[in-house]
Design a protein around this motif. Structure first.
Motif, mmCIF file in Angstrom:
data_model
loop_
_atom_site.group_PDB
_atom_site.id
_atom_site.type_symbol
_atom_site.label_atom_id
_atom_site.label_comp_id
_atom_site.label_asym_id
_atom_site.label_seq_id
_atom_site.Cartn_x
_atom_site.Cartn_y
_atom_site.Cartn_z
ATOM 1 N N ILE A 33 0.885 -1.153 0.093
ATOM 2 C CA ILE A 33 0.040 -0.026 -0.092
ATOM 3 C C ILE A 33 0.904 1.072 -0.072
ATOM 4 O O ILE A 33 1.739 1.372 0.746
ATOM 5 C CB ILE A 33 -0.954 -0.008 1.080
ATOM 6 N N ASP A 34 0.529 2.202 -0.648
ATOM 7 C CA ASP A 34 1.349 3.503 -0.869
ATOM 8 C C ASP A 34 0.754 4.419 0.167
ATOM 9 O O ASP A 34 -0.590 4.464 0.326
ATOM 10 C CB ASP A 34 1.017 4.236 -2.198
ATOM 11 N N ASN A 35 1.627 4.936 0.964
ATOM 12 C CA ASN A 35 1.362 5.792 2.290
ATOM 13 C C ASN A 35 0.634 7.241 1.451
ATOM 14 O O ASN A 35 1.430 7.643 0.316
ATOM 15 C CB ASN A 35 2.321 6.250 2.885
ATOM 16 N N ASN A 36 -0.295 7.924 2.099
ATOM 17 C CA ASN A 36 -0.425 9.139 1.719
ATOM 18 C C ASN A 36 0.670 10.000 2.262
ATOM 19 O O ASN A 36 1.148 9.760 3.230
ATOM 20 C CB ASN A 36 -1.907 9.629 2.141
ATOM 21 N N PRO A 37 0.904 11.358 1.536
ATOM 22 C CA PRO A 37 2.090 12.145 1.866
ATOM 23 C C PRO A 37 1.962 12.769 3.306
ATOM 24 O O PRO A 37 2.869 12.886 4.139
ATOM 25 C CB PRO A 37 1.662 13.430 1.238
ATOM 26 N N GLU A 38 0.482 12.653 4.030
ATOM 27 C CA GLU A 38 0.440 13.052 5.438
ATOM 28 C C GLU A 38 0.849 11.985 6.475
ATOM 29 O O GLU A 38 1.288 12.261 7.525
ATOM 30 C CB GLU A 38 -0.954 13.381 5.803
ATOM 31 N N GLU A 39 1.210 10.676 6.060
ATOM 32 C CA GLU A 39 1.714 9.575 6.902
ATOM 33 C C GLU A 39 2.823 8.902 5.899
ATOM 34 O O GLU A 39 2.807 7.665 5.838
ATOM 35 C CB GLU A 39 0.498 8.617 7.043
ATOM 36 N N ALA A 40 3.696 9.759 5.503
ATOM 37 C CA ALA A 40 4.578 9.296 4.382
ATOM 38 C C ALA A 40 5.487 8.101 5.389
ATOM 39 O O ALA A 40 5.827 6.983 4.521
ATOM 40 C CB ALA A 40 5.667 10.371 4.164
ATOM 41 N N GLU A 41 5.776 8.170 6.660
ATOM 42 C CA GLU A 41 6.550 7.236 7.271
ATOM 43 C C GLU A 41 5.775 6.141 8.000
ATOM 44 O O GLU A 41 6.342 5.063 8.874
ATOM 45 C CB GLU A 41 7.555 7.984 8.291
ATOM 46 N N LYS A 42 4.345 5.972 7.787
ATOM 47 C CA LYS A 42 3.528 4.823 8.652
ATOM 48 C C LYS A 42 4.118 3.508 8.235
ATOM 49 O O LYS A 42 4.247 3.137 6.900
ATOM 50 C CB LYS A 42 2.157 5.212 8.166
ATOM 51 N N LYS A 43 4.046 2.750 9.244
ATOM 52 C CA LYS A 43 4.573 1.162 9.042
ATOM 53 C C LYS A 43 3.326 0.485 9.126
ATOM 54 O O LYS A 43 2.755 0.869 10.273
ATOM 55 C CB LYS A 43 5.728 0.779 9.807
ATOM 56 N N ARG A 44 3.255 -0.502 8.283
ATOM 57 C CA ARG A 44 2.294 -1.577 8.590
ATOM 58 C C ARG A 44 2.474 -3.096 8.839
ATOM 59 O O ARG A 44 3.695 -3.306 8.428
ATOM 60 C CB ARG A 44 1.288 -1.343 7.162
ATOM 61 N N LYS A 45 1.626 -3.702 9.130
ATOM 62 C CA LYS A 45 1.872 -5.075 9.490
ATOM 63 C C LYS A 45 1.904 -5.811 8.051
ATOM 64 O O LYS A 45 1.222 -5.046 7.031
ATOM 65 C CB LYS A 45 0.531 -5.895 10.056
ATOM 66 N N ALA A 46 2.389 -6.871 7.824
ATOM 67 C CA ALA A 46 2.539 -7.753 6.660
ATOM 68 C C ALA A 46 2.283 -9.056 6.674
ATOM 69 O O ALA A 46 2.512 -9.790 7.708
ATOM 70 C CB ALA A 46 3.993 -7.732 6.071
ATOM 71 N N ILE A 47 1.106 -9.547 6.050
ATOM 72 C CA ILE A 47 0.853 -10.684 5.991
ATOM 73 C C ILE A 47 1.401 -11.570 4.685
ATOM 74 O O ILE A 47 1.307 -11.440 3.491
ATOM 75 C CB ILE A 47 -0.846 -10.961 5.888
ATOM 76 N N ILE A 48 2.152 -12.636 5.236
ATOM 77 C CA ILE A 48 2.540 -13.736 4.061
ATOM 78 C C ILE A 48 1.346 -14.703 3.895
ATOM 79 O O ILE A 48 1.057 -15.563 5.039
ATOM 80 C CB ILE A 48 3.685 -14.356 4.429
ATOM 81 N N ILE A 49 1.166 -15.162 2.968
ATOM 82 C CA ILE A 49 -0.174 -15.726 2.591
ATOM 83 C C ILE A 49 0.474 -17.241 1.739
ATOM 84 O O ILE A 49 0.988 -17.017 0.680
ATOM 85 C CB ILE A 49 -1.268 -15.254 1.634
ATOM 86 N N CYS A 50 0.225 -18.379 2.428
ATOM 87 C CA CYS A 50 0.508 -19.685 1.859
ATOM 88 C C CYS A 50 -0.645 -20.484 1.284
ATOM 89 O O CYS A 50 -1.605 -20.914 2.296
ATOM 90 C CB CYS A 50 1.306 -20.547 2.813
ATOM 91 N N PRO A 51 -0.892 -20.452 0.059
ATOM 92 C CA PRO A 51 -1.922 -21.236 -0.414
ATOM 93 C C PRO A 51 -1.940 -22.735 -0.379
ATOM 94 O O PRO A 51 -0.908 -23.166 -0.030
ATOM 95 C CB PRO A 51 -2.063 -20.918 -2.014
ATOM 96 N N GLY A 52 -3.177 -23.344 -0.079
ATOM 97 C CA GLY A 52 -3.110 -24.690 0.063
ATOM 98 C C GLY A 52 -3.084 -25.329 -1.228
ATOM 99 O O GLY A 52 -2.774 -24.788 -2.381
ATOM 100 N N GLY A 53 -3.076 -26.971 -1.182
ATOM 101 C CA GLY A 53 -2.925 -27.675 -2.426
ATOM 102 C C GLY A 53 -2.356 -29.075 -2.022
ATOM 103 O O GLY A 53 -2.044 -29.569 -3.174
ATOM 104 N N GLY A 54 -2.456 -29.355 -0.697
ATOM 105 C CA GLY A 54 -2.015 -30.769 -0.589
ATOM 106 C C GLY A 54 -0.506 -30.908 -0.587
ATOM 107 O O GLY A 54 -0.056 -32.066 -0.857
ATOM 108 N N TYR A 55 0.274 -29.791 -0.882
ATOM 109 C CA TYR A 55 1.871 -30.047 -1.290
ATOM 110 C C TYR A 55 1.927 -30.346 -2.615
ATOM 111 O O TYR A 55 3.139 -30.910 -2.886
ATOM 112 C CB TYR A 55 2.813 -30.788 -0.080
ATOM 113 N N SER A 56 0.904 -30.577 -3.444
ATOM 114 C CA SER A 56 1.053 -31.107 -4.870
ATOM 115 C C SER A 56 0.688 -29.975 -5.817
ATOM 116 O O SER A 56 1.162 -30.136 -7.040
ATOM 117 C CB SER A 56 -0.009 -32.203 -5.024
#
Length: 280
Positions: A33-56
């Protein structure tokens, strides 16, 4: 918003697999996400998504649609397209560990909270995410990806109808795809079984499952929940009395023409996750 895809380089077991003539090509897609100029230094949480599929294989229904939901909540998202069979343990885990360290190392540049990196997985992807929560403190894993243990440490886990055990309630296909010839070895099965591997070092966890799941029995989540509680891990768990396996968002968007994947009673899991993340 910035979006890009990058191939993951040669790490850990990948080199050995390539020497055996196997093709291993993992990658990730980032959604920032791009920060707006008023919150240029705002830091956010990050979610790493691992899809399923039975390891196949990897399910696209549990990839970008999920990332876009997290973006709408105000979080950065990364989808990991990890190696599946014929790749074996610990290749996919090393890729997830590498990506976690990679994100943390770019936290300032990408405006990410260093202590707000959460792994989220579905089905076998839930097993992968849970494996990082169980093994991040192991020296062998950090060494394989050229990082320190604290760099590969997830700060939270969101596990959706996860594969957990190689025991009585296992999803046999996931066990065989991940372990290969070692699928019937007791030591390998115990290493696979997250209820035996999690501990006090495992990060806080959000967990949900549907009780009627006929593919990955709900006992997988119950076994994990019991182990987490016994270890004193902060846990929020939700069980739904309806719904098949692999619901993803449980709506028309991710049903892909299968009405059984539309389950209104289960659709609020994302709202519950949003509250959980807000009070992280």
């Amino acid at each position: 918003m910035k979006v890009w895809t990058e191939t993951i380089g040669e790490i850990g077991a990948k080199k050995d697999e390539q020497e055996r003539g196997q093709t291993v090509q993992a990658s990730y897609t980032a959604y920032l996400i791009d920060n707006n100029p008023e919150e240029a230094e705002k830091k956010r949480k990050a979610i790493i998504i691992c899809p399923g599929g039975g390891y196949s294989r990897l399910s696209p229904r549990e990839a970008e649609p999920i990332a876009l939901k997290y973006l709408a909540m105000g979080y950065h998202a990364f989808v990991l397209f990890y190696s599946v069979a014929p790749s074996r343990f610990p290749q996919a885990l090393e890729e997830l560990a590498w990506l976690t360290a990679h994100i943390r190392r770019h936290a300032d540049e990408w405006k990410i909270q260093e202590d707000g990196i959460v792994v989220s997985g579905f089905s076998a992807g839930g097993h992968l995410a849970g494996s990082l929560g169980a093994f991040w403190n192991q020296e062998w894993l950090a060494r394989a990806v050229g990082a320190e243990n604290e760099e590969i440490r997830p700060n939270g886990m969101i596990l959706c109808y996860p594969v957990v055990t190689a025991g009585e309630y296992c999803h046999r296909g996931s066990v065989e795809c991940l372990l290969g010839e070692r699928a019937d070895e007791k030591e390998a099965q115990e290493e696979f079984s997250l209820e035996l591997q999690v501990g006090a070092h495992t990060p806080k966890t959000f967990l949900w499952h549907t009780v009627p799941d006929q593919t990955v029995p709900v006992q997988n989540s119950l076994l994990l929940a019991n182990a987490l509680v016994q270890s004193g891990v902060n846990l929020e768990m939700h069980l739904y009395p309806v719904g098949c396996h692999g619901l993803s968002l449980a709506n028309e968007e991710t049903a892909v023409g299968q009405d059984k994947r539309i389950e209104p009673q289960c659709q609020n899991w994302m709202e519950l996750v949003e509250t959980w993340l807000r009070h992280f």
